[in-house]
Design a protein around this motif. Structure first.
Motif, short mmCIF file in Angstrom:
data_model
loop_
_atom_site.label_atom_id
_atom_site.label_comp_id
_atom_site.label_asym_id
_atom_site.label_seq_id
_atom_site.Cartn_x
_atom_site.Cartn_y
_atom_site.Cartn_z
N ASN A 65 10.35 -4.25 2.00
CA ASN A 65 9.64 -3.04 2.44
C ASN A 65 8.68 -3.29 3.60
O ASN A 65 7.74 -2.53 3.80
N PHE A 66 8.86 -4.37 4.34
CA PHE A 66 8.07 -4.58 5.54
C PHE A 66 8.92 -5.31 6.57
O PHE A 66 9.98 -5.83 6.26
N PRO B 165 1.91 -9.36 5.08
CA PRO B 165 2.96 -8.48 5.61
C PRO B 165 2.37 -7.28 6.35
O PRO B 165 1.41 -6.67 5.88
N LEU B 166 2.93 -6.95 7.51
CA LEU B 166 2.43 -5.87 8.34
C LEU B 166 3.40 -4.69 8.33
O LEU B 166 4.61 -4.87 8.48
N CYS B 167 2.88 -3.49 8.19
CA CYS B 167 3.71 -2.28 8.13
C CYS B 167 3.73 -1.53 9.45
O CYS B 167 4.12 -0.36 9.50
N CYS C 84 0.27 -4.14 4.94
CA CYS C 84 0.89 -3.21 4.00
C CYS C 84 0.10 -3.10 2.70
O CYS C 84 0.21 -2.11 1.97
N MET C 85 -0.64 -4.13 2.38
CA MET C 85 -1.40 -4.15 1.13
C MET C 85 -2.67 -4.96 1.33
O MET C 85 -2.76 -5.79 2.23
#
Length: 313
Positions: free
Chosen positions: A5-6, A167-169, A188-189
């Motif tokens: 998801n990223f 992780p980067l969104c 992302c989080m």
């Protein structure tokens, strides 16, 4: 390349000041002039401290390190900023972003420690002048400068390593450089470990050195006030005032960026502070330290007299 998801981004967009297109030309001229003055001023200070034997003292050894640091710090971000201010595609590749982040962190961290070392140097020079040549001998000064560099580079490596694991969104950085706080806003989080690393390093490199500087200058002020000679008092105040001016400029901007609540200021204000912190302070350092310094003025005149063009005019 897709993950859980990223996305692992190969490049980033630097938003910079694109919301204010009319301001970009003004900022380009401002940044270019400041950058050129920074390079010229700091390069000159390094050159005269190397060539002039009268300036090969502990204070100028640390000043030379500070100047080299400022050149590296500004060169890591300002040339890219200048290109982006005139370009419609404000992009930077992943590896370039990592290099920018690491250099900015390492140079900034090293300067925090070096300013504390310079405060200690002034404390020994003024409070214990007879022991100064023994306490601050060349070997000790080199070791202190080396510790500053090693500590700054290692803490920057620690922060950068943890930041790269987050992780980067998104890949649109709301900044003019890959500043670590701006990059982490794309996370992302929330990462408790990353937050703890940033907090611990920030406390170690900002309030603690600043406290040591304040304690050093408390003793220095007490000693200066006991000097009977007005000329001696003024000379001591002049030397220490220059250092304190740099400390206030540098730590004031750094503290407002790294140890403030995240919602206390807008990102636009952060960018302005970062620009002043990254351009104005490095430019003013050689000016503040050497403007009223007779030794430096004499060394510059001596250097200019050796230049064929200057001597022929």
């Amino acid at each position: 390349m897709k993950g859980e998801n990223f996305t692992v981004w190969s490049f980033f967009f630097l938003e910079g000041f694109s919301k204010y297109p009319r301001l970009e030309i003004v900022l380009f001229v401002f940044s270019l002039v400041m950058y050129l003055v920074t390079i010229l001023g700091n390069s000159t200070l390094i050159l005269i401290t190397v060539l002039d034997s009268h300036l090969q003292t502990p204070m100028y050894l640390f000043l030379g390190n500070l100047s080299f640091m400022d050149i590296c710090y500004t060169s890591a971000s300002i040339p890219a900023l200048l290109v982006n201010l005139l370009s419609s595609k404000k992009t930077i590749i992943f590896s370039g972003c990592v290099v920018q982040m690491y250099l900015s962190l390492s140079m900034g961290s090293t300067e925090c420690i070096l300013l504390a070392v310079m405060a200690y140097d002034r404390y020994v020079a003024i409070c214990n002048p007879l022991r100064y040549p023994i306490v601050m001998n060349r070997q000790v000064c080199v070791q202190m400068a080396t510790v500053s560099w090693v500590t700054g580079c290692l803490t920057a490596l620690l922060e950068s390593s943890f930041a790269l694991r987050v992780p980067l969104c998104g890949n649109v950085i709301d900044h003019f450089t890959c500043e670590i706080l701006a990059v982490l806003k794309l996370a992302c989080m929330n990462s408790l470990l990353m937050d703890m690393v940033m907090l611990v390093v920030s406390v170690l490199l900002l309030p603690i050195p600043m406290l040591l500087i304040c304690v050093s200058y408390g003793f220095i002020l007490s000693t200066i006030l006991r000097i009977s000679s007005t000329e001696g008092r003024n000379k001591a105040f002049s030397t220490c005032g220059a250092h304190l001016a740099v400390v206030v400029l540098y730590y004031g901007a750094a503290l407002s960026m790294y140890l403030k609540p995240s919602s206390s200021n807008s990102q636009q204000i952060d960018k302005i502070i970062s620009l002043l912190y990254g351009v104005l302070t490095p430019m003013l350092n050689p000016v503040i330290y050497s403007l009223r310094n007779k030794d430096v003025k004499d060394a510059v005149k001596k250097l200019l007299s050796k230049v064929p063009l200057a001597s022929s005019v």
